[in-house]
Enzyme design. Structure first.
Site, mmCIF file in Angstrom:
data_model
loop_
_atom_site.group_PDB
_atom_site.id
_atom_site.type_symbol
_atom_site.label_atom_id
_atom_site.label_comp_id
_atom_site.label_asym_id
_atom_site.label_seq_id
_atom_site.Cartn_x
_atom_site.Cartn_y
_atom_site.Cartn_z
ATOM 1 N N ASP A 64 -51.038 13.252 6.741
ATOM 2 C CA ASP A 64 -50.682 13.909 8.006
ATOM 3 C C ASP A 64 -49.459 13.206 8.599
ATOM 4 O O ASP A 64 -49.537 12.059 9.054
ATOM 5 C CB ASP A 64 -51.870 13.848 8.970
ATOM 6 C CG ASP A 64 -51.596 14.677 10.219
ATOM 7 O OD1 ASP A 64 -50.572 14.418 10.896
ATOM 8 O OD2 ASP A 64 -52.386 15.588 10.513
ATOM 9 N N ASP A 81 -49.730 12.013 12.376
ATOM 10 C CA ASP A 81 -50.624 10.859 12.535
ATOM 11 C C ASP A 81 -49.983 9.588 11.981
ATOM 12 O O ASP A 81 -50.100 8.512 12.571
ATOM 13 C CB ASP A 81 -51.954 11.122 11.810
ATOM 14 C CG ASP A 81 -52.859 12.056 12.611
ATOM 15 O OD1 ASP A 81 -52.614 12.227 13.817
ATOM 16 O OD2 ASP A 81 -53.787 12.620 12.014
ATOM 17 N N ARG A 120 -51.101 23.093 14.282
ATOM 18 C CA ARG A 120 -51.761 23.942 13.297
ATOM 19 C C ARG A 120 -53.256 23.887 13.542
ATOM 20 O O ARG A 120 -53.850 22.806 13.482
ATOM 21 C CB ARG A 120 -51.410 23.408 11.909
ATOM 22 C CG ARG A 120 -51.525 24.424 10.825
ATOM 23 C CD ARG A 120 -50.912 23.878 9.566
ATOM 24 N NE ARG A 120 -51.667 22.768 9.003
ATOM 25 C CZ ARG A 120 -51.780 22.556 7.707
ATOM 26 N NH1 ARG A 120 -51.177 23.343 6.846
ATOM 27 N NH2 ARG A 120 -52.464 21.532 7.264
ATOM 28 N N THR A 163 -58.128 27.651 10.990
ATOM 29 C CA THR A 163 -57.422 28.852 10.493
ATOM 30 C C THR A 163 -56.107 28.496 9.806
ATOM 31 O O THR A 163 -55.533 29.324 9.102
ATOM 32 C CB THR A 163 -57.090 29.794 11.664
ATOM 33 O OG1 THR A 163 -56.172 29.116 12.535
ATOM 34 C CG2 THR A 163 -58.331 30.187 12.439
HETATM 35 C C1 PRP Z 1 -47.860 19.590 10.699
HETATM 36 C C2 PRP Z 1 -46.414 19.493 10.270
HETATM 37 C C3 PRP Z 1 -45.935 20.900 10.419
HETATM 38 C C4 PRP Z 1 -47.148 21.687 10.013
HETATM 39 C C5 PRP Z 1 -46.953 22.162 8.607
HETATM 40 O O1 PRP Z 1 -47.966 19.616 12.084
HETATM 41 O O2 PRP Z 1 -45.667 18.571 11.035
HETATM 42 O O3 PRP Z 1 -45.516 21.241 11.717
HETATM 43 O O4 PRP Z 1 -48.264 20.812 10.098
HETATM 44 O O5 PRP Z 1 -47.984 23.003 8.226
HETATM 45 P P1 PRP Z 1 -47.775 24.560 7.950
HETATM 46 O O6 PRP Z 1 -46.530 24.688 7.117
HETATM 47 O O7 PRP Z 1 -49.010 24.935 7.202
HETATM 48 O O8 PRP Z 1 -47.655 25.253 9.263
HETATM 49 P P2 PRP Z 1 -49.366 19.569 12.836
HETATM 50 O O9 PRP Z 1 -49.848 20.958 13.101
HETATM 51 O O10 PRP Z 1 -50.305 18.662 12.110
HETATM 52 O O11 PRP Z 1 -48.983 18.992 14.251
HETATM 53 P P3 PRP Z 1 -48.384 17.567 14.652
HETATM 54 O O12 PRP Z 1 -46.953 17.541 14.176
HETATM 55 O O13 PRP Z 1 -48.495 17.597 16.140
HETATM 56 O O14 PRP Z 1 -49.220 16.495 14.031
HETATM 57 N N1 URA Z 2 -49.122 18.845 7.810
HETATM 58 C C1 URA Z 2 -49.044 17.546 7.436
HETATM 59 O O1 URA Z 2 -48.780 16.670 8.268
HETATM 60 N N2 URA Z 2 -49.272 17.249 6.142
HETATM 61 C C2 URA Z 2 -49.554 18.186 5.223
HETATM 62 O O2 URA Z 2 -49.743 17.832 4.050
HETATM 63 C C3 URA Z 2 -49.637 19.530 5.624
HETATM 64 C C4 URA Z 2 -49.416 19.836 6.923
#
Ligand code: PRP
Ligand code: URA
Length: 209
Positions: free
Chosen positions: A200, A203, A104, A108
């Protein structure tokens, strides 16, 4: 419109409390996410079709039932979806696993696709798209779109925590997809984080913050 199922079994809710806790460290966080994923499988597979078979027991012949219909496929959204895969595989060891890599954009909040690798027989499988967090719904919608573009027709979405905004977005864009969550939280903050949420997920699973 796709149905929303809230998996509110006491064991799931108990473990989710510790997952949310900021004091829960990476090792325990990972184990708890894995355990909740296993417990959620029970709900997600509730309506799998069964067929009759006969089994010879040491005593007699018994009329029994086994799961029939389409084989299953798990589609974790990278990275954080990986944290739930082993937990699901514990109860569905024959499922194949495809990966959709999205991140994400922090400014944006739009998902960016960087990797897709699916089982060769993905079109014959019933799919479970897996991601712990359903925030704006952008990532889940894009992952489902990636699968539909390749011809997949049967899928469910499995998340730990969802924001109302994310549920609405998926239900609007993909009304054929049922959503399974352990909790529906209150809202998204200005950074697109679920409140109260768990922070997160990627993380916390991988210790990158
Ligand atoms: C997080 C989570 C989802 C997304 C949710 O991933 O695991 O995939 O955000 O957000 P949304 O519903 O607003 O799209 P992230 O983009 O942080 O990537 P990661 O899993 O690699 O940490
Ligand atoms: N992605 C995450 O990991 N946590 C949130 O709260 C939203 C998006």
């Amino acid at each position: 419109m796709g149905k929303l199922f809230i998996c509110d079994h006491p064991l799931i809710q108990h473990k989710l409390t510790y997952i949310r806790d900021e004091n829960t460290k990476t090792k325990d966080f990972r184990e708890l996410v894995d355990e909740v994923a296993t417990l959620m499988v029970y709900e997600i597979t509730r309506n799998l079709p069964l067929e009759h078979v006969q089994v010879k027991t040491p005593v007699t012949t018994a009329d029994c039932r086994i799961i029939s219909g389409r084989m299953l496929g798990l589609i974790p959204i990278l990275r954080a979806g990986l944290g739930m895969v082993d937990g699901v595989l514990k109860l569905m060891p024959a499922a194949k696993v495809g990966h959709v890599g999205l991140y994400r954009d922090p400014d944006t909040l739009q998902p960016v696709e960087y990797y897709v690798k699916l089982p060769t027989d993905v079109l014959e499988r019933e799919l479970i798209v897996i991601d712990p967090m359903l925030a704006t719904g952008g990532s889940a919608n894009m992952a489902i779109e990636v699968l539909k573009r390749r011809g997949c027709t049967q899928m469910k979405l499995m998340c730990l925590i969802a924001a109302p905004e994310g549920i609405k977005a998926v239900q609007q864009e993909h009304p054929d997809v049922d959503i399974y969550v352990a909790a529906v939280d209150d809202y998204l903050n200005d950074h697109g984080y679920i409140v109260p949420g768990l922070g997160d997920a990627g993380d916390r699973l991988f210790g990158t913050k």
